[in-house]
Design a protein around this motif. Structure first.
Motif, PDB file in Angstrom:
ATOM      1  N   TYR A 104     -23.138  75.784   9.715  1.00  0.00           N
ATOM      2  CA  TYR A 104     -23.675  75.554  11.087  1.00  0.00           C
ATOM      3  C   TYR A 104     -23.283  76.709  12.018  1.00  0.00           C
ATOM      4  O   TYR A 104     -23.091  76.516  13.230  1.00  0.00           O
ATOM      5  N   ALA A 105     -23.172  77.912  11.438  1.00  0.00           N
ATOM      6  CA  ALA A 105     -22.728  79.054  12.248  1.00  0.00           C
ATOM      7  C   ALA A 105     -23.805  79.468  13.255  1.00  0.00           C
ATOM      8  O   ALA A 105     -23.491  79.836  14.395  1.00  0.00           O
ATOM      9  N   ALA A 106     -25.086  79.418  12.849  1.00  0.00           N
ATOM     10  CA  ALA A 106     -26.161  79.829  13.770  1.00  0.00           C
ATOM     11  C   ALA A 106     -26.256  78.826  14.932  1.00  0.00           C
ATOM     12  O   ALA A 106     -26.375  79.221  16.094  1.00  0.00           O
ATOM     13  N   LEU A 107     -26.161  77.541  14.607  1.00  0.00           N
ATOM     14  CA  LEU A 107     -26.191  76.519  15.666  1.00  0.00           C
ATOM     15  C   LEU A 107     -24.994  76.685  16.608  1.00  0.00           C
ATOM     16  O   LEU A 107     -25.124  76.563  17.829  1.00  0.00           O
ATOM     17  N   GLY A 108     -23.844  77.011  16.038  1.00  0.00           N
ATOM     18  CA  GLY A 108     -22.646  77.233  16.855  1.00  0.00           C
ATOM     19  C   GLY A 108     -22.867  78.373  17.843  1.00  0.00           C
ATOM     20  O   GLY A 108     -22.513  78.275  19.021  1.00  0.00           O
ATOM     21  N   ARG A 109     -23.493  79.464  17.371  1.00  0.00           N
ATOM     22  CA  ARG A 109     -23.756  80.599  18.278  1.00  0.00           C
ATOM     23  C   ARG A 109     -24.746  80.191  19.355  1.00  0.00           C
ATOM     24  O   ARG A 109     -24.625  80.580  20.516  1.00  0.00           O
ATOM     25  N   TYR A 110     -25.750  79.399  18.961  1.00  0.00           N
ATOM     26  CA  TYR A 110     -26.750  78.944  19.954  1.00  0.00           C
ATOM     27  C   TYR A 110     -26.066  78.137  21.059  1.00  0.00           C
ATOM     28  O   TYR A 110     -26.258  78.395  22.247  1.00  0.00           O
ATOM     29  N   LEU A 111     -25.236  77.173  20.659  1.00  0.00           N
ATOM     30  CA  LEU A 111     -24.565  76.314  21.650  1.00  0.00           C
ATOM     31  C   LEU A 111     -23.634  77.130  22.553  1.00  0.00           C
ATOM     32  O   LEU A 111     -23.543  76.891  23.757  1.00  0.00           O
ATOM     33  N   ALA A 131     -20.146  71.044  19.328  1.00  0.00           N
ATOM     34  CA  ALA A 131     -20.420  71.054  20.773  1.00  0.00           C
ATOM     35  C   ALA A 131     -19.089  71.037  21.544  1.00  0.00           C
ATOM     36  O   ALA A 131     -18.900  71.807  22.490  1.00  0.00           O
ATOM     37  N   ASP A 132     -18.146  70.193  21.107  1.00  0.00           N
ATOM     38  CA  ASP A 132     -16.815  70.133  21.744  1.00  0.00           C
ATOM     39  C   ASP A 132     -16.131  71.491  21.687  1.00  0.00           C
ATOM     40  O   ASP A 132     -15.602  71.993  22.683  1.00  0.00           O
ATOM     41  N   GLU A 133     -16.171  72.058  20.476  1.00  0.00           N
ATOM     42  CA  GLU A 133     -15.515  73.356  20.244  1.00  0.00           C
ATOM     43  C   GLU A 133     -16.104  74.446  21.165  1.00  0.00           C
ATOM     44  O   GLU A 133     -15.390  75.315  21.645  1.00  0.00           O
ATOM     45  N   LYS A 134     -17.425  74.375  21.408  1.00  0.00           N
ATOM     46  CA  LYS A 134     -18.086  75.406  22.234  1.00  0.00           C
ATOM     47  C   LYS A 134     -18.065  75.043  23.718  1.00  0.00           C
ATOM     48  O   LYS A 134     -18.612  75.767  24.554  1.00  0.00           O
ATOM     49  N   GLY A 135     -17.508  73.874  24.054  1.00  0.00           N
ATOM     50  CA  GLY A 135     -17.370  73.487  25.466  1.00  0.00           C
ATOM     51  C   GLY A 135     -18.674  73.045  26.106  1.00  0.00           C
ATOM     52  O   GLY A 135     -18.877  73.253  27.301  1.00  0.00           O
ATOM     53  N   VAL A 136     -19.575  72.439  25.319  1.00  0.00           N
ATOM     54  CA  VAL A 136     -20.841  71.956  25.885  1.00  0.00           C
ATOM     55  C   VAL A 136     -21.015  70.471  25.573  1.00  0.00           C
ATOM     56  O   VAL A 136     -20.368  69.920  24.674  1.00  0.00           O
ATOM     57  N   THR A 137     -21.924  69.841  26.337  1.00  0.00           N
ATOM     58  CA  THR A 137     -22.233  68.427  26.128  1.00  0.00           C
ATOM     59  C   THR A 137     -23.684  68.309  25.709  1.00  0.00           C
ATOM     60  O   THR A 137     -24.549  69.005  26.250  1.00  0.00           O
ATOM     61  N   LEU A 138     -23.947  67.426  24.732  1.00  0.00           N
ATOM     62  CA  LEU A 138     -25.320  67.180  24.285  1.00  0.00           C
ATOM     63  C   LEU A 138     -25.765  65.825  24.820  1.00  0.00           C
ATOM     64  O   LEU A 138     -25.156  64.807  24.509  1.00  0.00           O
ATOM     65  N   SER A 139     -26.828  65.799  25.629  1.00  0.00           N
ATOM     66  CA  SER A 139     -27.340  64.540  26.183  1.00  0.00           C
ATOM     67  C   SER A 139     -28.732  64.290  25.622  1.00  0.00           C
ATOM     68  O   SER A 139     -29.603  65.177  25.686  1.00  0.00           O
ATOM     69  N   LEU A 140     -28.927  63.071  25.112  1.00  0.00           N
ATOM     70  CA  LEU A 140     -30.207  62.743  24.488  1.00  0.00           C
ATOM     71  C   LEU A 140     -31.325  62.728  25.539  1.00  0.00           C
ATOM     72  O   LEU A 140     -31.214  62.069  26.567  1.00  0.00           O
ATOM     73  N   VAL A 141     -32.409  63.457  25.242  1.00  0.00           N
ATOM     74  CA  VAL A 141     -33.576  63.484  26.137  1.00  0.00           C
ATOM     75  C   VAL A 141     -34.656  62.544  25.614  1.00  0.00           C
ATOM     76  O   VAL A 141     -35.292  61.818  26.373  1.00  0.00           O
ATOM     77  N   THR A 188     -35.064  60.334  11.841  1.00  0.00           N
ATOM     78  CA  THR A 188     -35.069  60.172  13.302  1.00  0.00           C
ATOM     79  C   THR A 188     -34.850  61.547  13.925  1.00  0.00           C
ATOM     80  O   THR A 188     -33.848  62.214  13.651  1.00  0.00           O
ATOM     81  N   TYR A 189     -35.846  61.952  14.712  1.00  0.00           N
ATOM     82  CA  TYR A 189     -35.786  63.257  15.376  1.00  0.00           C
ATOM     83  C   TYR A 189     -35.280  63.061  16.794  1.00  0.00           C
ATOM     84  O   TYR A 189     -35.715  62.139  17.491  1.00  0.00           O
ATOM     85  N   LYS A 190     -34.392  63.953  17.229  1.00  0.00           N
ATOM     86  CA  LYS A 190     -33.818  63.825  18.579  1.00  0.00           C
ATOM     87  C   LYS A 190     -33.887  65.155  19.324  1.00  0.00           C
ATOM     88  O   LYS A 190     -33.660  66.213  18.717  1.00  0.00           O
ATOM     89  N   VAL A 191     -34.185  65.060  20.620  1.00  0.00           N
ATOM     90  CA  VAL A 191     -34.121  66.243  21.494  1.00  0.00           C
ATOM     91  C   VAL A 191     -32.923  66.058  22.414  1.00  0.00           C
ATOM     92  O   VAL A 191     -32.781  64.994  23.037  1.00  0.00           O
ATOM     93  N   PHE A 192     -32.073  67.085  22.494  1.00  0.00           N
ATOM     94  CA  PHE A 192     -30.895  67.048  23.372  1.00  0.00           C
ATOM     95  C   PHE A 192     -30.978  68.146  24.426  1.00  0.00           C
ATOM     96  O   PHE A 192     -31.469  69.242  24.147  1.00  0.00           O
ATOM     97  N   GLU A 193     -30.475  67.825  25.600  1.00  0.00           N
ATOM     98  CA  GLU A 193     -30.234  68.878  26.588  1.00  0.00           C
ATOM     99  C   GLU A 193     -28.771  69.293  26.462  1.00  0.00           C
ATOM    100  O   GLU A 193     -27.887  68.442  26.321  1.00  0.00           O
ATOM    101  N   ILE A 194     -28.536  70.603  26.499  1.00  0.00           N
ATOM    102  CA  ILE A 194     -27.169  71.120  26.371  1.00  0.00           C
ATOM    103  C   ILE A 194     -26.684  71.473  27.777  1.00  0.00           C
ATOM    104  O   ILE A 194     -27.317  72.273  28.472  1.00  0.00           O
ATOM    105  N   THR A 195     -25.580  70.868  28.181  1.00  0.00           N
ATOM    106  CA  THR A 195     -25.040  71.194  29.500  1.00  0.00           C
ATOM    107  C   THR A 195     -23.618  71.700  29.353  1.00  0.00           C
ATOM    108  O   THR A 195     -22.933  71.429  28.346  1.00  0.00           O
ATOM    109  N   ARG A 196     -23.195  72.461  30.366  1.00  0.00           N
ATOM    110  CA  ARG A 196     -21.835  73.019  30.327  1.00  0.00           C
ATOM    111  C   ARG A 196     -21.129  72.556  31.595  1.00  0.00           C
ATOM    112  O   ARG A 196     -21.638  72.816  32.685  1.00  0.00           O
ATOM    113  N   PRO A 197     -20.016  71.849  31.451  1.00  0.00           N
ATOM    114  CA  PRO A 197     -19.344  71.324  32.652  1.00  0.00           C
ATOM    115  C   PRO A 197     -18.932  72.473  33.582  1.00  0.00           C
ATOM    116  O   PRO A 197     -18.617  73.542  33.134  1.00  0.00           O
TER     117      PRO A 197
END
Ligand SMILES: C[S@@+](CC[C@H](N)C(=O)[O-])C[C@H]1O[C@@H](n2cnc3c(N)ncnc32)[C@H](O)[C@@H]1O
Length: 235
Positions: free
Chosen positions: A166-173, A203-213, A226-235
């Motif tokens: 999941y290295a590419a996803l980690g970079r994205y987040l 997501a925790d490691e990268k400091g972001v929150t995933l909220s289901l859209v 089950t397909y899910k769309v998330f919004e990525i937010t950064r506190p």
């Protein structure tokens, strides 16, 4: 399928099955497919988003910035990027790590007459983009099956299914917020074939929150997904 009871090996086996059943390895000539009431070009090696794949659902479910700019990471055949241009986005950038996907997306941009507002280029997540480029919305329908960290890709299509460690996803987040204009939105998809608990950790490691859209359940290659769309937010 109960997420908790599924092991890494079982997920990986399903990923291999998807490569065998959905992969275009046997095709050597460009072809076309239909999705969302439109016809699309496909260069062999590119993920073909058939009915039942997440592409069909995500493309109509995600919010597009009207009159704004939209970046699609991992555009594959370019369905979502072209759709964005046809549905109100003024500027679209479509990228993929594989040259076959870039070639497919370029054909579809021409086919649907949106070359004046869609730019297609190869990029490994954000690494090959103009360092100053920022967008009103960024979206990735990512590759959801975790492969071993030392996995070696042997065909372009595997990039649509597997993400080593999941290295590419980690970079994205980690990097997506640096690419947003003020008020912009960062979106990512995930589905029940992948390891949701690993993504929550990431997501925790990268400091972001995933909220289901939004979410939707469909059948893909005999598997209920089950397909899910998330919004990525950064506190
Ligand atoms: C699940 S497919 C989705 C394709 C397309 N967006 C769609 O919905 O039909 C994931 C896409 O991400 C691309 N991809 C995988 N790893 C990538 C990376 N490191 N950088 C950019 N794109 C990548 C794959 O080549 C593939 O086209």
């Amino acid at each position: 399928m109960n997420q908790q009871s599924v092991t890494f090996d079982e997920r990986y086996r399903i990923g291999r099955k998807l490569v065998d059943e959905l992969g275009p390895a046997q095709d050597t000539e460009p072809s076309t497919f239909e999705l969302l009431g439109l016809e699309w070009d496909l260069v062999p090696g590119t993920y073909a988003p058939k009915p039942g794949t997440g592409t069909e659902y995500y493309t109509t479910a995600i919010p597009y910035p009207q009159g704004g700019s939209f970046l699609e990471i991992g555009c594959g055949a370019g369905v979502t990027a072209v759709w964005a241009a046809l549905h109100g986005c003024a500027h679209v950038t479509a990228t993929d790590v594989t040259v076959t996907a870039v070639a497919s997306a370029e054909l579809n941009v021409e086919r649907h007459g949106v070359a004046d507002r869609v730019h297609v280029q190869r990029s490994d997540v954000f690494a090959d983009l103009d360092p100053d480029a920022k967008f009103d919305a960024i979206f990735w329908n990512c590759s959801v099956i975790e492969a071993p960290k030392d996995f070696e890709f042997t065909q372009d299509f595997e990039w649509a299914i597997f993400d080593p460690g999941y290295a590419a996803l980690g970079r994205y987040l980690a990097e997506v917020h640096d690419r947003l204009l003020p008020g912009g939105r960062a979106l990512v998809t995930f589905n029940s074939l992948g390891d949701a608990s690993r993504v929550a950790e990431l997501a925790d490691e990268k400091g972001v929150t995933l909220s289901l859209v939004d979410s939707s359940t469909r059948v893909l290659a005999g598997e209920e997904v089950t397909y899910k769309v998330f919004e990525i937010t950064r506190p």
